[in-house]
Design a protein around this motif. Structure first.
Motif, PDB file in Angstrom:
ATOM      1  N   TRP A 106      -3.625  27.053 -39.602  1.00  0.00           N
ATOM      2  CA  TRP A 106      -4.299  26.868 -40.819  1.00  0.00           C
ATOM      3  C   TRP A 106      -5.525  27.183 -41.183  1.00  0.00           C
TER       4      TRP A 106
ATOM      5  N   ARG B 221      -4.989  24.553 -45.915  1.00  0.00           N
ATOM      6  CA  ARG B 221      -6.034  23.431 -45.591  1.00  0.00           C
ATOM      7  C   ARG B 221      -6.882  23.170 -47.091  1.00  0.00           C
TER       8      ARG B 221
ATOM      9  N   CYS C 104      -6.650  19.344 -46.549  1.00  0.00           N
ATOM     10  CA  CYS C 104      -8.301  18.648 -46.529  1.00  0.00           C
ATOM     11  C   CYS C 104      -9.071  18.556 -47.584  1.00  0.00           C
TER      12      CYS C 104
ATOM     13  N   CYS D 129     -13.254  21.311 -43.128  1.00  0.00           N
ATOM     14  CA  CYS D 129     -12.322  22.064 -42.280  1.00  0.00           C
ATOM     15  C   CYS D 129     -12.166  23.448 -42.865  1.00  0.00           C
ATOM     16  N   THR D 130     -12.569  23.555 -44.108  1.00  0.00           N
ATOM     17  CA  THR D 130     -12.569  24.820 -44.740  1.00  0.00           C
ATOM     18  C   THR D 130     -13.631  26.002 -44.303  1.00  0.00           C
TER      19      THR D 130
ATOM     20  N   LEU E 132      -6.658  19.110 -38.005  1.00  0.00           N
ATOM     21  CA  LEU E 132      -7.491  19.082 -39.474  1.00  0.00           C
ATOM     22  C   LEU E 132      -8.221  17.917 -39.444  1.00  0.00           C
TER      23      LEU E 132
END
Length: 289
Positions: free
Chosen positions: A66, A76, A80, A86-87, A145
């Motif tokens: 991801w 993502r 997300c 998470c990015t 994630l």
């Protein structure tokens, strides 16, 4: 609310139903003799114990696909959200080191509660987007994630589990150290087994394990789907032992994969036998035994 519900500061573990304990689970890490790690995880990464902000988990060789923004199955941004932490995971190496993980997950209660809410939120999104051939990993990708979203990088360790005989990121080195004695579990009750051997914490029996004998017609096998119930019926026969395997010359082979399969077959018999015996001693009448 359960009377046994954890309170703030308590350490909570999430485990799978197809886990068998081989030794006690502990939150103590640095300085503990039963800690294994590999790959990008260094000795300096290992902290003293699980506490708030410092969760741990077993290494699963799932990577962090991801992280690639063009990876359609686990986009993502879609799962997300474009502004999600998470990015911010910038490389596959970072994703692999902290989020290529699976059960057991061990975390402080408040961390796990926060993570669980996000995990549940992400699960249907991952399921909707993941490819068919990876569907059985939906929960672990959703957890990874969620952990990245909650800024909870995990210490990735190897010793909590053995499952995939070919995995380099599991606690097989302790099984391999048994040599031809991988079926010595049959000689012990569970308490003695834990006390006298250095073993991984869990056996995760989610695969098919098979040992061929010295002729084509002889083999020993364990696969959880082959265990037919009701196992705990008081009138049923006890689980049959893998007759002859412990004495077989096949265990003297230098081939580790054969010995690893034999370890699982023998240990699962002992685990099933112990569980059934305990149940019957508590729940069944003398005539039912």
């Amino acid at each position: 609310m359960s009377p046994f519900a954890a309170t703030s500061g308590d350490i909570v573990a999430v485990i799978e139903p197809d886990f068998v304990f081989l030794r006690p689970l502990t939150e103590k890490l640095n300085g503990h003799s039963g800690v294994l790690f590999s790959g990008s995880v260094l000795a300096t990464d290992v902290f003293d114990r699980v506490r708030r902000g410092y969760p741990v988990a077993q290494q699963y060789e799932i990577g962090a696909p991801w992280v690639k923004n063009d990876y359609g199955d686990l986009d993502r941004d879609r799962i997300c959200g474009k502004s999600s932490p998470c990015t911010e995971i910038s490389s596959a190496e970072e994703g692999d080191k902290y989020y290529s993980i699976g059960p057991p997950y061990i975390a402080e209660r408040e961390d796990l509660l926060r993570l669980a809410h996000t995990w549940v939120k992400f699960l249907p999104l991952v399921k909707k987007n993941i490819s068919k051939d990876a569907e059985d990993m939906t929960d672990v990708y959703a957890y990874a994630l969620a952990a990245a979203h909650e800024r909870l990088p995990h210490l990735r360790l190897d010793h909590f589990m053995v499952s995939n005989r070919a995995s380099a990121g599991e606690g097989w080195r302790w099984v391999d150290a048994l040599g031809g004695d991988v079926c010595s579990t049959l000689q012990y009750e569970q308490k003695q087994l834990i006390r006298n051997m250095t073993l991984p914490t869990f056996l995760h029996y989610c695969q098919q394990y098979r040992v061929k004998g010295q002729n084509r017609m002889q083999y020993w096998e364990f696969f959880k789907a082959h265990v037919k119930g009701p196992v705990f019926d008081c009138t049923n026969k006890m689980p049959a032992p893998p007759s002859g395997l412990a004495e077989s010359k096949i265990l003297q082979t230098p081939k580790k994969m054969i010995r690893r399969d034999a370890f699982v077959v023998c240990t699962m018999y002992e685990a099933l036998r112990s569980a059934v015996m305990h149940y019957r001693n508590v729940m069944c009448t003398p005539t039912g035994m």
